[in-house]
Design a protein around this motif. Structure first.
Motif, PDB file in Angstrom:
ATOM      1  N   ASN A 172       0.251  29.363  15.379  1.00 59.57           N
ATOM      2  CA  ASN A 172       0.681  29.247  16.763  1.00 59.57           C
ATOM      3  C   ASN A 172       1.455  27.936  16.940  1.00 59.57           C
ATOM      4  O   ASN A 172       1.568  27.133  16.010  1.00 59.57           O
ATOM      5  CB  ASN A 172      -0.507  29.362  17.731  1.00 59.57           C
ATOM      6  CG  ASN A 172      -1.513  28.243  17.562  1.00 59.57           C
ATOM      7  OD1 ASN A 172      -1.178  27.115  17.201  1.00 59.57           O
ATOM      8  ND2 ASN A 172      -2.774  28.559  17.837  1.00 59.57           N
ATOM      9  N   ASN A 173       2.002  27.735  18.110  1.00 58.93           N
ATOM     10  CA  ASN A 173       2.838  26.563  18.363  1.00 58.93           C
ATOM     11  C   ASN A 173       2.077  25.250  18.174  1.00 58.93           C
ATOM     12  O   ASN A 173       2.646  24.262  17.691  1.00 58.93           O
ATOM     13  CB  ASN A 173       3.441  26.636  19.767  1.00 58.93           C
ATOM     14  CG  ASN A 173       4.473  27.735  19.876  1.00 58.93           C
ATOM     15  OD1 ASN A 173       4.993  28.212  18.880  1.00 58.93           O
ATOM     16  ND2 ASN A 173       4.770  28.153  21.092  1.00 58.93           N
ATOM     17  N   GLY A 178       4.066  23.510  21.329  1.00 56.00           N
ATOM     18  CA  GLY A 178       2.659  23.386  20.967  1.00 56.00           C
ATOM     19  C   GLY A 178       2.027  22.114  21.473  1.00 56.00           C
ATOM     20  O   GLY A 178       0.800  21.963  21.424  1.00 56.00           O
ATOM     21  N   ALA A 187      -0.673  28.193  22.405  1.00 51.72           N
ATOM     22  CA  ALA A 187      -1.337  29.356  21.820  1.00 51.72           C
ATOM     23  C   ALA A 187      -0.361  30.439  21.388  1.00 51.72           C
ATOM     24  O   ALA A 187      -0.738  31.369  20.672  1.00 51.72           O
ATOM     25  CB  ALA A 187      -2.340  29.935  22.816  1.00 51.72           C
ATOM     26  N   PHE A 188       0.902  30.349  21.792  1.00 48.19           N
ATOM     27  CA  PHE A 188       1.894  31.369  21.451  1.00 48.19           C
ATOM     28  C   PHE A 188       2.283  31.280  19.983  1.00 48.19           C
ATOM     29  O   PHE A 188       2.328  30.211  19.388  1.00 48.19           O
ATOM     30  CB  PHE A 188       3.147  31.231  22.314  1.00 48.19           C
ATOM     31  CG  PHE A 188       2.911  31.473  23.778  1.00 48.19           C
ATOM     32  CD1 PHE A 188       1.935  32.340  24.233  1.00 48.19           C
ATOM     33  CD2 PHE A 188       3.699  30.825  24.710  1.00 48.19           C
ATOM     34  CE1 PHE A 188       1.736  32.562  25.580  1.00 48.19           C
ATOM     35  CE2 PHE A 188       3.502  31.041  26.064  1.00 48.19           C
ATOM     36  CZ  PHE A 188       2.523  31.905  26.501  1.00 48.19           C
ATOM     37  N   ARG A 189       2.626  32.445  19.434  1.00 46.52           N
ATOM     38  CA  ARG A 189       3.149  32.539  18.072  1.00 46.52           C
ATOM     39  C   ARG A 189       4.601  33.000  18.196  1.00 46.52           C
ATOM     40  O   ARG A 189       4.849  34.130  18.626  1.00 46.52           O
ATOM     41  CB  ARG A 189       2.318  33.515  17.256  1.00 46.52           C
ATOM     42  CG  ARG A 189       0.958  32.975  16.910  1.00 46.52           C
ATOM     43  CD  ARG A 189       0.082  34.024  16.216  1.00 46.52           C
ATOM     44  NE  ARG A 189      -1.110  33.421  15.681  1.00 46.52           N
ATOM     45  CZ  ARG A 189      -2.196  33.121  16.392  1.00 46.52           C
ATOM     46  NH1 ARG A 189      -2.211  33.355  17.683  1.00 46.52           N
ATOM     47  NH2 ARG A 189      -3.249  32.566  15.824  1.00 46.52           N
ATOM     48  N   GLU A 190       5.534  32.144  17.815  1.00 51.55           N
ATOM     49  CA  GLU A 190       6.952  32.454  18.044  1.00 51.55           C
ATOM     50  C   GLU A 190       7.790  32.509  16.772  1.00 51.55           C
ATOM     51  O   GLU A 190       8.938  32.916  16.823  1.00 51.55           O
ATOM     52  CB  GLU A 190       7.555  31.407  18.986  1.00 51.55           C
ATOM     53  CG  GLU A 190       6.906  31.404  20.342  1.00 51.55           C
ATOM     54  CD  GLU A 190       7.506  30.379  21.280  1.00 51.55           C
ATOM     55  OE1 GLU A 190       7.270  30.506  22.486  1.00 51.55           O
ATOM     56  OE2 GLU A 190       8.203  29.449  20.828  1.00 51.55           O
ATOM     57  N   ASN A 235      -0.712  37.819  14.520  1.00 50.33           N
ATOM     58  CA  ASN A 235      -1.839  36.885  14.542  1.00 50.33           C
ATOM     59  C   ASN A 235      -2.038  36.134  13.226  1.00 50.33           C
ATOM     60  O   ASN A 235      -2.765  35.149  13.188  1.00 50.33           O
ATOM     61  CB  ASN A 235      -3.130  37.619  14.929  1.00 50.33           C
ATOM     62  CG  ASN A 235      -3.144  37.969  16.397  1.00 50.33           C
ATOM     63  OD1 ASN A 235      -2.493  37.306  17.207  1.00 50.33           O
ATOM     64  ND2 ASN A 235      -3.867  39.016  16.755  1.00 50.33           N
TER      65      ASN A 235
END
Length: 179
Positions: A95-96, A70, A77-80, A91
């Protein structure tokens, strides 16, 4: 039929002395087996906490790696990770970049424990009224729990896992670092 054989065939039931001897033998067996049974229960509880504390290490690694992604451009912007504990990565999760903000604020450990408690509702094997996981300072070790603690500012990035038994003895103490 002999007199002795006839006497035994006419007897019905047990004498009071015979019953007392049977109860005494059963009492001795129970007295010898009970400590072993209680010790076995305690070993099983310790093993469960130890396995649970070791099992969260890869998950903590993923949270730290996501948080540090992040800090860099597009990966933020990724959600991991499942940051809200609903069992899905979607969603509704952070996010990171948001995870990195939690890390900078020193509360990534709190969010991890909250998500874990929401999803699994795990309780301490020694006290069913106490959650299995807790968050706190790295030096704090709670009794009958697995403590997840974020390091202080200025140190290398890690989350520490400290698992304790009902007497406060440390069962597991490991630091998980970002890659």
């Amino acid at each position: 039929m002999s007199t002795a054989t006839k006497r035994f065939s006419d007897m019905k039931g047990f004498a009071l002395l015979e019953l007392l001897i049977v109860f005494a033998v059963i009492g001795i067996i129970v007295a010898l087996a009970m400590p072993a049974y209680l010790g076995m229960q305690d070993r099983l509880k310790r093993g469960a906490v130890l396995r649970a504390s070791a099992a969260i290490e890869p998950e903590l690694q993923a949270w730290l790696n996501g948080a540090f992604k992040g800090n860099t451009g597009l990966s933020g912007a990724f959600r991991e990770v499942d940051s809200n504990g609903d069992g899905l990565i979607d969603n509704a999760d952070m996010n990171n970049s948001q995870l990195f903000s939690l890390f900078l604020a020193g509360t990534l450990d709190n969010q991890f424990v909250l998500a874990r408690q929401t999803l699994h509702k795990e309780m301490s094997p020694w006290d069913p009224n106490v959650s299995l996981f807790a968050a706190g300072a790295a030096s704090v070790s709670l009794v009958s729990q697995i403590n997840v603690a974020q390091n202080g500012p200025g140190e290398a990035a890690f989350l520490r896992v400290i698992a304790t038994d009902k007497g406060g003895g440390i069962l597991h103490n490991k630091s998980v670092y970002a890659d």
